[in-house]
Write an enzyme that holds these catalytic residues in place. Structure first.
Site, short mmCIF file in Angstrom:
data_model
loop_
_atom_site.label_atom_id
_atom_site.label_comp_id
_atom_site.label_asym_id
_atom_site.label_seq_id
_atom_site.Cartn_x
_atom_site.Cartn_y
_atom_site.Cartn_z
CG ASP A 190 -1.73 1.23 1.37
OD1 ASP A 190 -1.92 1.93 0.36
OD2 ASP A 190 -2.21 1.51 2.48
CG ASP A 193 1.16 8.28 -6.90
OD1 ASP A 193 0.56 7.27 -7.31
OD2 ASP A 193 0.58 9.29 -6.48
#
Lengths: 320, 320
Positions: A190, A193
């Site tokens: 998780d 970017d």
């Protein structure tokens, strides 16, 4: 255009923001382009921006790794922003958290040991702990400040941090993996970017470490960016993973406040004994309700892997 | 925050924009709320805004009905904006056009006569004309200026306006329907949002006219707003249509530049002889390629009707 202007927070593409602060720099000189394996993959979402109206700034500090902002919005609840990019809002976070967590977990027959890399806001952890099969969750988050602000300002997401099944490590996921082999049923990356602290989590050597840390029937899922914005990056991720894993699949769902409103999920399995695009454990309506699932159900699982034609074309072209 | 500011166009929710221009008005007094059958359905997308970087403004005039703006963006090609709301960009329009057109057309075994209400940019017309079965397309667009600017600035969308199968009427779709009964195999409502000229296209009496204008095995599709933003409106549309049509279905897809990045499609059939959620005509890979489909394929058709759990809950609740 400014990031915080007249009561609105605006999320610009990091490369656009760099250009705005240095308008005289040559057109192609941005240090804020997405990167994977040293290759530049273009701007994050050049030429577009998303704004949320701010009711109150709740927290704004620089951690060791990034700029951490939490504000109360007028219509999305509390919002977590890292390095100028919206990570989660209380109103729509369930879509991303449920899909990233439950696609690999329900694709697995009996997930007992789960590793989360990143996920400092706690949303993925909350979803993982809904699986009774899970005996131990290990989480490796590099930035302790993210966990601290989530505990304070995002209680609905961070509710699992005191759970007895949790082993929490603050450190670099890449380094952590080097010492863990053949250990996990499911691994979930998780990450933010691939510009800034998460860049190393989008390269081939990271995925090789993930494979080695998985058990033989293990499954992984990773934040996989947007089909509207990052097709070259997605095609690259899919292509090199096809060398590493026997099955590589890509799914997507809608998330209101992510750039262009959609998010992808890269789902890979270490063996080819089962098709991860169909759940190994199918949920009844009652189970969906009892697990408080607001986005995921067993039909959504399958449909998420059905890709628009332009995405199919891009991923198949890369295959040839 | 201004609509055109430092080279960016910003799309605000019409109700937020009204508040900004009149900050002293009472909180709940907006005339710019979404409406259906006289009921107020909340703001369009309060508290959030989407911006595109402008290279050049190409056209900006007020028509008899609305404010019409076309600009060249830096990363989405030419952009059509009506009353401050993005209707189509050259880069992502195919997603919306293909889904709104092909869901009803491929759900139908043999569509010959098609009616488009709205759709002045020509994108839906372009997709309808890809079906060899279609003998005649009737289009009823209220605002001639939209057609004129599309012909000039959106050639990839407006390419069908000179087609011999087209009958074009400039006028009110609601009025047009009153004189057409039992005539069309497929009707497609390609409207803007229910604030301004399209408000009448979101009420029960409009859908009754649509039903009467369809042949017995006819199918309709309508622009159906976003599940993130307009659940009360969608639930209302679904509920009253269940009184009018034996089958009422809701589908959705991703569209990069629409608010929150997703768009819904209301698909109703006048008879219950077939399930519109599966295509009546299945396409081969070659046919998909020959029809230049970039979003739609037969798998996407089915997957589009699989709804996230929170949407399912909202639509089923209304059913009880």
């Amino acid at each position: 255009m400014d990031k915080l202007h007249k009561g609105w927070f605006t999320e610009f593409s990091p490369d656009d923001l760099e250009k705005m602060s240095n308008p005289d720099a040559p057109e192609d000189s941005s240090s804020k382009l997405l990167k994977s394996d040293g290759q530049e993959m273009g701007g994050a979402w050049p030429g577009q921006a998303f704004s949320l109206q701010v009711k109150k700034v709740l927290f704004h500090e620089k951690s060791k790794y990034q700029d951490v902002l939490v504000f109360e919005s007028t219509t999305y609840g509390n919002v977590l922003v890292l390095d100028g990019i919206v990570q989660a809002t209380e109103r729509d976070e369930f879509s991303y958290q449920e899909m990233l967590a439950h696609l690999p977990l329900f694709a697995h027959q009996n997930p007992k040991k789960v590793l989360i890399i990143g996920g400092g806001d706690g949303g993925i952890l909350r979803e993982v702990l809904k699986h009774d099969t899970v005996e131990k969750v290990t989480m490796c988050e590099i930035d302790e400040m993210v966990i601290d602000v989530a505990k304070k300002f995002l209680p609905g997401m961070s509710c699992g941090f005191s759970h007895e099944k949790l082993d929490l490590y603050c450190g670099d996921g890449f380094e952590f993996l080097k010492n863990h082999k053949n250990e996990f049923d499911v691994i979930i990356t998780d990450s933010s970017d691939p510009v800034g602290p998460a860049e190393s989590l989008f390269g081939q050597s990271y995925y090789e470490l993930l494979r080695d840390a998985l058990k033989e029937d293990g499954i992984l899922s990773s934040q996989g960016e947007s089909v509207w914005l990052h097709l070259p990056l997605i095609a690259h991720l899919v292509a090199f993973n096809r060398k590493i894993f026997p099955t590589v699949n890509y799914a997507q769902s809608i998330v209101s406040t992510y750039p262009s409103g959609s998010m992808g999920y890269l789902i890979c399995a270490k063996s080819d004994t089962r098709d991860v695009t169909t759940p190994a454990r199918v949920l009844s309506d009652e189970q969906v309700k009892n697990m408080n699932l607001r986005f995921y159900n067993s039909e959504v699982h399958k449909a998420a892997f059905v890709l628009p034609q332009f995405v199919r074309n891009a991923l198949e072209k890369k295959k040839e």
